[in-house]
Write an enzyme that holds these catalytic residues in place. Structure first.
Site, PDB file in Angstrom:
ATOM      1  N   ASP A  45       0.840  -1.201   0.000  1.00  8.95           N
ATOM      2  CA  ASP A  45       0.000   0.000   0.000  1.00  8.95           C
ATOM      3  C   ASP A  45       0.875   1.251   0.000  1.00  8.95           C
ATOM      4  OD1 ASP A  45       0.877  -0.175   2.621  1.00  8.95           O
ATOM      5  OD2 ASP A  45      -1.126  -0.256   3.511  1.00  8.95           O
ATOM      6  N   SER A  46       2.191   1.053  -0.025  1.00 12.88           N
ATOM      7  CA  SER A  46       3.129   2.151  -0.289  1.00 12.88           C
ATOM      8  C   SER A  46       2.835   2.820  -1.616  1.00 12.88           C
ATOM      9  CB  SER A  46       4.566   1.625  -0.296  1.00 12.88           C
ATOM     10  OG  SER A  46       4.698   0.493  -1.142  1.00 12.88           O
ATOM     11  N   ASP A  84      -0.772  -6.337   0.077  1.00 10.28           N
ATOM     12  CA  ASP A  84      -1.197  -5.726   1.332  1.00 10.28           C
ATOM     13  C   ASP A  84      -2.714  -5.630   1.437  1.00 10.28           C
ATOM     14  OD1 ASP A  84       1.156  -5.166   2.667  1.00 10.28           O
ATOM     15  OD2 ASP A  84       1.352  -3.146   1.856  1.00 10.28           O
ATOM     16  N   GLU A 181       9.664  -4.206  10.214  1.00  8.76           N
ATOM     17  CA  GLU A 181      10.055  -2.903   9.678  1.00  8.76           C
ATOM     18  C   GLU A 181      10.535  -1.981  10.786  1.00  8.76           C
ATOM     19  OE1 GLU A 181       8.400   0.840   6.972  1.00  8.76           O
ATOM     20  OE2 GLU A 181       7.195  -0.970   7.184  1.00  8.76           O
TER      21      GLU A 181
END
Length: 266
Positions: A45-46, A84, A181
Site C-alpha cells: 500500500d506504499s 497488502d 520494519e
C-alpha cells in the site's frame, strides 16, 4: 526461475540462503524484477505514496490494491506475489475474509496484514481457508498516527520481549512469514531465531532471513528527495534498472546488504 512457493522460502531459511523481495506495482517492473531473481514481489500500500502522491498509505483502497495486484500478476515470471490489505480492510472478520479473497483472486499468493498478536484470530481463519498470511510487525505505516510518525519500534527490553512473544503467537496462529520494519537489528535477529517461518526485514538489520525495499527507493526515486536510513540506491551504481535489480538480489544473497549503517540500535 521456477515458481517460488512457501516451501521454497522455508527451504531457503533452513539452508541459510537470504531471500530478496521488492515492492512492485505494474506488469513491466514485475517482469524485470522477477527475471532479475527477485523471489517475492510485494504490492504494497506504499503505492499510495510513491504512485499516488499521498503523504501516507491510509487513502489506498482494496479496489486499487486488486488492480495493481492483477497488473503484477500478468508480468510476473515466477516470483511469489504478496499483496497488502490496506487500511481498515480487516476491521472485522467478515471484511478480512472478503477483502483477502478479492486480492487472492486478483493474483496474490500471500496476503500481508499489519499488526501484532491481536491478528492471531484473523490469521488462523485465513490460513484455514487456504490464504497464507505475512504478518507485518514493528513500524506498521497504517498506524502512523498512533506512533506519532515513522519511528523505530521495539526499543527497550520490555518492548523487545513483547515483540518476540507476539511473533511466536502469530506463528502459532498460522502466519506463513513475518515482515519486520524499522526495529533494532539485535531484536530482529532474536525474532528470526525464535520462529521457524521466514522473516523478512526492512530497516531491521542483516540477520533476518531476507530483505525488502520499496522499489522506488532502491532506484533512487523519491518525491521528498530524502531516502530512509535503511535504503541503498542501487541505480546510482549501475545506471540500468535490470542491472540494479540484479545487483540488489546479489547483495542480499551475499549478505552485503544491508550493511551496519542501514540498521538501528536498541
Amino acid at each position: 526461475m521456477s515458481d517460488v512457493t512457501l516451501t521454497t522460502l522455508r527451504g531457503l531459511k533452513q539452508k541459510g540462503e537470504k531471500i530478496a523481495m521488492l515492492t512492485c506495482y505494474d506488469a513491466t517492473f514485475a517482469k524485470t524484477a522477477s527475471e532479475a531473481g527477485v523471489e517475492m514481489l510485494l504490492i504494497g500500500d506504499s503505492l499510495g505514496m510513491v504512485l499516488q502522491g499521498h503523504d501516507s498509505t491510509l487513502p489506498v483502497t482494496v479496489a486499487e490494491m486488486a488492480y495493481h495486484t492483477a497488473c503484477v500478476k500478468r508480468g510476473n515470471r515466477g516470483a511469489m506475489i504478496v499483496a497488502d490489505l490496506p487500511f481498515m480492510a480487516n476491521a472485522t472478520t467478515e471484511q478480512t475474509l472478503q477483502n483477502s479473497a478479492i486480492l487472492m483472486q486478483a493474483g496474490a499468493n500471500v496476503i500481508k496484514v499489519e499488526g501484532t498478536a491481536w491478528l492471531a484470530e484473523s490469521i488462523t481463519l485465513l490460513a484455514e481457508r487456504g490464504i497464507p498470511v505475512c504478518a507485518h510487525m514493528g513500524l506498521t505505516p497504517q498506524a502512523v498516527n498512533v506512533f506519532g510518525g515513522y519511528k523505530v519500534q521495539g526499543r527497550g527490553e520490555a518492548k523487545a520481549q513483547q515483540m518476540v512473544e507476539d511473533a511466536r503467537a502469530l506463528e502459532a496462529a498460522g502466519a506463513a512469514m513475518l515482515l519486520l520494519e524499522c526495529v533494532p537489528s539485535e531484536l530482529a535477529a532474536r525474532i528470526t531465531q525464535a520462529v521457524e517461518i521466514p522473516v523478512i526485514g526492512i530497516g531491521a538489520g542483516s540477520d533476518t532471513d531476507g530483505q525488502v525495499l520499496v522499489m522506488h527507493d532502491m532506484l533512487g526515486l523519491s518525491l521528498s528527495g530524502r531516502a530512509p536510513k535503511f535504503v541503498k540506491n542501487f541505480m546510482a551504481e549501475h545506471g540500468d534498472i535490470a542491472k540494479a535489480f540484479g545487483a540488489y538480489v546479489a547483495a542480499v544473497k551475499a549478505g552485503e546488504f544491508p550493511a551496519a549503517e542501514h540498521g538501528f540500535s536498541a
